[in-house]
Structures are given as C-alpha cells and as structure tokens.
Design a protein around this motif. Sequence first.
Motif, PDB file in Angstrom:
ATOM      1  N   GLN A   3       0.857  -1.253  -0.010  1.00 30.49           N
ATOM      2  CA  GLN A   3      -0.072  -0.086  -0.024  1.00 30.49           C
ATOM      3  C   GLN A   3       0.876   1.015  -0.011  1.00 30.49           C
ATOM      4  N   ASP A   4       0.497   2.161  -1.055  1.00 28.76           N
ATOM      5  CA  ASP A   4       1.388   3.417  -1.201  1.00 28.76           C
ATOM      6  C   ASP A   4       0.742   4.614  -0.294  1.00 28.76           C
ATOM      7  N   TRP A   5       0.853   4.691   0.799  1.00 24.58           N
ATOM      8  CA  TRP A   5       0.171   5.701   1.775  1.00 24.58           C
ATOM      9  C   TRP A   5       0.761   6.971   1.224  1.00 24.58           C
ATOM     10  N   THR A   6       2.036   7.280   0.908  1.00 22.15           N
ATOM     11  CA  THR A   6       2.339   8.388   0.374  1.00 22.15           C
ATOM     12  C   THR A   6       1.741   9.065  -0.602  1.00 22.15           C
ATOM     13  N   ALA A   7       1.527   8.067  -1.830  1.00 19.56           N
ATOM     14  CA  ALA A   7       0.957   8.442  -3.018  1.00 19.56           C
ATOM     15  C   ALA A   7      -0.556   8.966  -2.629  1.00 19.56           C
ATOM     16  N   LYS A  70      -7.534   2.712  -5.699  1.00 19.70           N
ATOM     17  CA  LYS A  70      -6.581   2.259  -6.703  1.00 19.70           C
ATOM     18  C   LYS A  70      -5.335   3.056  -6.554  1.00 19.70           C
ATOM     19  N   VAL A  71      -5.160   4.377  -6.177  1.00 16.10           N
ATOM     20  CA  VAL A  71      -4.011   4.898  -5.756  1.00 16.10           C
ATOM     21  C   VAL A  71      -3.107   4.200  -4.654  1.00 16.10           C
ATOM     22  N   THR A  76      -3.249   3.087  -9.814  1.00 14.58           N
ATOM     23  CA  THR A  76      -3.637   4.116 -10.699  1.00 14.58           C
ATOM     24  C   THR A  76      -2.550   5.320  -9.846  1.00 14.58           C
ATOM     25  N   ASN A  77      -2.470   6.333 -10.626  1.00 19.25           N
ATOM     26  CA  ASN A  77      -2.142   7.461  -9.634  1.00 19.25           C
ATOM     27  C   ASN A  77      -2.642   8.914  -9.819  1.00 19.25           C
TER      28      ASN A  77
END
Length: 108
Positions: A3-7, A70-71, A76-77
Amino acid sequence: MSQDWTALGRAITDRLEEQGMTMTDLANKSGVSLTTVRELVHVLNTRKRNPRTLAALSEALSWPSDHLTKVLRGQTNAAEAPKSEITALREEVRELRNRVTALEQAGR
C-alpha cells in the motif's frame, strides 16, 4: 498487497489544491473526520481504513468512488485521475491561445 500511503496523501493534497479546498472542506463534504483526513494527507497513521472512507473522500474530490483505493494499491496515480473541469478548461484555453498566435503569425 503493498500500500502506497505516500501516494495517497499526495493525491489528496494535489486534488485539494486543484479544487481550492481545505482539509476542513473535504472533511465536511465527505463526512469523514478532520482527524482522519489529516492522518491520510500527512501519512500519520497507515492503519487499515474502511473502504467507505476512501470512497467518500474520492467522491468528495470529484473522483470515481474507487479512485483513492486504486491509488493506495498502486493501480493508478493522481496523474491518471479524471481532470477537473477547471483543469480541462485551462488546457483548452492554452491550446486556443497557441492556435490564435499561430494564425496571427501566419497572417503577417
């Protein structure tokens, strides 16, 4: 699953800026507590979130309800997010200016 919490935090921050909203505005519009919004924006607490929380935030930011999920999952971004109406209009005005400039130069 990573999981990309920063993104996620960056996506929310960028969208808030783009829409001229504050974290308080987002909390009020989404029904999510201001504390939770702050935790997500500043990546202060990466505990598992209820899917409804991210859906409510996504919708309050004028994204599809699954966008922030999704992010977070790296699917996705923010750059792939649907553009806000204002952003789309700014791009269209920029393109029209370029065309007018080209026509003016061609007519000289």
